[in-house]
Motif scaffolding. Structure first.
Motif, PDB file in Angstrom:
ATOM      1  N   GLU A 128       0.845  -1.206   0.000  1.00  0.00           N
ATOM      2  CA  GLU A 128       0.000   0.000   0.000  1.00  0.00           C
ATOM      3  C   GLU A 128       0.876   1.251   0.000  1.00  0.00           C
ATOM      4  N   THR A 152      -6.678 -13.751  -2.971  1.00  0.00           N
ATOM      5  CA  THR A 152      -5.642 -12.776  -2.615  1.00  0.00           C
ATOM      6  C   THR A 152      -5.724 -11.559  -3.529  1.00  0.00           C
ATOM      7  N   HIS A 154      -8.361 -10.452  -5.102  1.00  0.00           N
ATOM      8  CA  HIS A 154      -9.546  -9.669  -4.727  1.00  0.00           C
ATOM      9  C   HIS A 154      -9.297  -8.845  -3.476  1.00  0.00           C
ATOM     10  N   TYR A 155      -8.656  -9.461  -2.504  1.00  0.00           N
ATOM     11  CA  TYR A 155      -8.394  -8.763  -1.249  1.00  0.00           C
ATOM     12  C   TYR A 155      -7.526  -7.523  -1.492  1.00  0.00           C
ATOM     13  N   ALA A 157      -7.093  -5.854  -4.339  1.00  0.00           N
ATOM     14  CA  ALA A 157      -7.835  -4.843  -5.113  1.00  0.00           C
ATOM     15  C   ALA A 157      -8.757  -4.045  -4.192  1.00  0.00           C
ATOM     16  N   GLU A 158      -9.391  -4.781  -3.277  1.00  0.00           N
ATOM     17  CA  GLU A 158     -10.309  -4.136  -2.336  1.00  0.00           C
ATOM     18  C   GLU A 158      -9.565  -3.122  -1.461  1.00  0.00           C
ATOM     19  N   GLN A 159      -8.397  -3.572  -1.001  1.00  0.00           N
ATOM     20  CA  GLN A 159      -7.625  -2.734  -0.084  1.00  0.00           C
ATOM     21  C   GLN A 159      -7.086  -1.473  -0.764  1.00  0.00           C
ATOM     22  N   ARG A 161      -8.227  -0.086  -3.662  1.00  0.00           N
ATOM     23  CA  ARG A 161      -9.172   0.639  -4.513  1.00  0.00           C
ATOM     24  C   ARG A 161      -9.263   2.137  -4.174  1.00  0.00           C
TER      25      ARG A 161
END
Lengths: 200, 200
Positions: A128, A152, A154-155, A157-159, A161
């Motif tokens: 990040e 992983t 998806h997680y 991308a979510e974090q 976004r």
């Protein structure tokens, strides 16, 4: 015990290498002791040095003996895209394939709550921070095409976004040079749904 | 150079191992660095110790870290027969097969004048001394069933003949569990000429 304890211990220790069973261990040990002691010494030195000095790049977590790895140091790499992979082997495979000239981030695994592997173990805070600092236009989520790799991706991308970057994922489809009859059903149906206009 | 020089050097050094190409070397290096550093340390230690300490038994030239190996030290071995083999691997194979309970002598090669390997390199003076001292009834010349192995066996028999011992050689024939149609012609004709009365 056929041999000396020292040789037996070597045979046993060689079996930590992946794909090495009792027979290969014997062949390797005898080869080194009988025919290539100098090569054996070099291996001892090289392995000792690697275990001692090689750690993770502070920026991308690739393996390196420096604080920052040579890929991160290389100013000629495109700084617009970041490719997230599960392992250094994946990074090597992508580099060998050629074509990608951006930067990398190595997770060293995938999310696996049952094994206690969470976001911390994968260095997602560092990821990040990297994305915040360097303003990538695209992040290629090149985790493995498995259930865990998908989860992983998806997680992550979510974090990330909220940072306003674009995500991509490697294309699914039939492998080059393969024969359709041997391609599994899941892959085949993904290849169908992702079919492209034919340029003839 | 994809990786750090230290990792590259490890990849290269792993290739001294027989049967290890670039891909296996990579798999081994990454396995040790990523998943089993403790195993890697043990391998460094074991290999270092073996290279440092393991030499030839002063009596039979088997590999050992002592002056005399455990097989020579073992008073329960039959002292009436001596089996001459080309390599420690052959010794191990015979021991694993079971059945032979005598002593061994390891040549570490076969006669090969073109490569400068003569009687001295094979320790034939030590062998003669061993046979003189210990009065074996039988010497099994278990060198490989190759032209060089045969020549070496003949040379040894010639050299030791004055000592009045009996020589034997492993039987030639079809291997157990093989199919006749895949056995080479030379082996098949030796199996024919050496055929035995059938005990039914």
């Amino acid at each position: 015990m056929l041999f000396s304890p020292v040789v037996e211990h070597l045979l046993e220790s060689l079996r930590v290498l992946p794909g090495v069973g009792p027979k290969s261990a014997q062949r390797m040990a005898l080869h080194l002791l009988e025919r290539d002691r100098a090569g054996g010494e070099r291996l001892v030195q090289a392995l000792h040095e690697a275990l001692e000095r090689v750690g993770y790049c502070q920026r991308c977590r690739n393996l390196t003996e420096h604080e920052v790895c040579s890929l991160c140091e290389d100013a000629r790499r495109e700084s617009t895209s970041l490719c997230v992979v599960e392992s250094p082997a994946d990074l090597m495979a992508i580099e060998e394939a050629g074509g990608y000239r951006g930067r990398y981030f190595v997770l060293h695994g995938h999310l696996s709550p049952l094994d206690g592997i969470g976001p911390d173990a994968l260095g997602l805070d560092l990821l990040e921070q990297e994305v915040r600092t360097h303003r990538y236009q695209e992040i290629v989520l090149a985790t493995n095409p498995t259930v865990e790799g998908e989860a992983t991706a998806h997680y992550i991308a979510e974090q990330l976004r909220p940072l306003g970057v674009t995500f991509s994922r490697l294309a699914y489809g039939v492998p080059l040079g393969g024969e359709l009859e041997y391609v599994d059903g899941g892959t085949l149906s993904r290849a169908f749904s992702g079919r492209q206009p034919f340029q003839s």
